[in-house]
Scaffold this motif. Structure first.
Motif, PDB file in Angstrom:
ATOM      1  N   THR A 145       0.846  -1.196   0.000  1.00  0.00           N
ATOM      2  CA  THR A 145       0.000   0.000   0.000  1.00  0.00           C
ATOM      3  C   THR A 145       0.879   1.242   0.000  1.00  0.00           C
ATOM      4  N   SER A 159      -0.590   4.335  -0.858  1.00  0.00           N
ATOM      5  CA  SER A 159      -1.485   5.482  -0.681  1.00  0.00           C
ATOM      6  C   SER A 159      -2.060   5.530   0.736  1.00  0.00           C
ATOM      7  N   GLY A 160      -2.791   6.616   1.008  1.00  0.00           N
ATOM      8  CA  GLY A 160      -3.502   6.754   2.276  1.00  0.00           C
ATOM      9  C   GLY A 160      -2.649   7.324   3.390  1.00  0.00           C
ATOM     10  N   LYS A 161      -3.249   7.334   4.578  1.00  0.00           N
ATOM     11  CA  LYS A 161      -2.599   7.927   5.744  1.00  0.00           C
ATOM     12  C   LYS A 161      -1.522   7.029   6.351  1.00  0.00           C
ATOM     13  N   ASN A 162      -1.621   5.730   6.111  1.00  0.00           N
ATOM     14  CA  ASN A 162      -0.677   4.793   6.723  1.00  0.00           C
ATOM     15  C   ASN A 162      -0.139   3.813   5.678  1.00  0.00           C
ATOM     16  N   PRO A 163       0.687   4.294   4.730  1.00  0.00           N
ATOM     17  CA  PRO A 163       1.198   3.391   3.688  1.00  0.00           C
ATOM     18  C   PRO A 163       2.132   2.342   4.290  1.00  0.00           C
ATOM     19  N   THR A 188      -2.939   4.661  -7.729  1.00  0.00           N
ATOM     20  CA  THR A 188      -2.284   4.818  -6.420  1.00  0.00           C
ATOM     21  C   THR A 188      -0.981   4.017  -6.301  1.00  0.00           C
TER      22      THR A 188
END
Length: 182
Positions: free
Chosen positions: A47, A49-53, A169
């Protein structure tokens, strides 16, 4: 004084002999150990992307962003490994290590990863993958070059197949089928 020197010399020679016997015993047991083959299947969740890759960019070349393959990028990962493609399924381990884009004309990653298991009979054991991952090929084979714990002295191969890829992403879920001889 001569007696003391003789006693010290005798003690040192016995310690050296004991160490040699232990080394021979270990080497003999290792050479005669029966090998086991273990087959594993798990899903790698990368992952970006996002707040916690689970994978982050740690380095890049000056022209990496101009390259269609992101040549020169280096990523650090701590990706979850699960039983199924569902990110909420049982966590069986973590893929911890580096990967980087190593080809200028196609997406080809050099990967150095430890698959560290956190549950079940392989808890606290790991296998090490080091090799080329031509990420756009439907099926990729990479070498397993070592291991720890249950997988000590491991060798084998990993077959990777992309289950899902979000090109916007960069997030991916990859199925790994791993055969390990240890």
């Amino acid at each position: 004084m001569a007696k003391l020197s003789a006693v010290v010399l005798l003690l040192i020679s016995r310690l050296v002999a004991a160490a040699a016997i232990q080394t021979v015993t270990w080497a003999t047991r290792l050479e005669t150990a029966k090998e086991t083959t273990t087959n594993l299947q798990f899903y790698f969740h990368d992952t970006l992307s996002g707040k916690n890759p689970s994978a982050v960019r740690i380095a890049q070349a000056i022209d990496t962003d101009k390259s269609p393959t992101l040549f020169g990028i280096v990523m650090m990962a701590d990706d979850p490994l699960t039983e199924t493609p569902d990110p909420q399924s049982k966590l069986v381990g973590r893929a911890q290590g580096l990967y980087g884009s190593a080809c200028q004309d196609q997406l080809s990653l050099i990967m150095s990863m430890s698959f560290v298991f956190v549950d079940g009979p392989y808890n606290r054991s790991s296998i090490s993958l080091l090799g080329n991952n031509r990420a756009m090929n439907p099926v990729r084979e990479m070498p397993i070059v070592g291991g720890t714990g249950f997988f000590r002295l491991a060798r084998g191969y990993a077959i990777a197949q992309t289950h899902r890829m979000d090109f916007k992403t960069g997030d991916a879920i990859v199925r790994y089928n791993v055969t390990v001889v240890h």
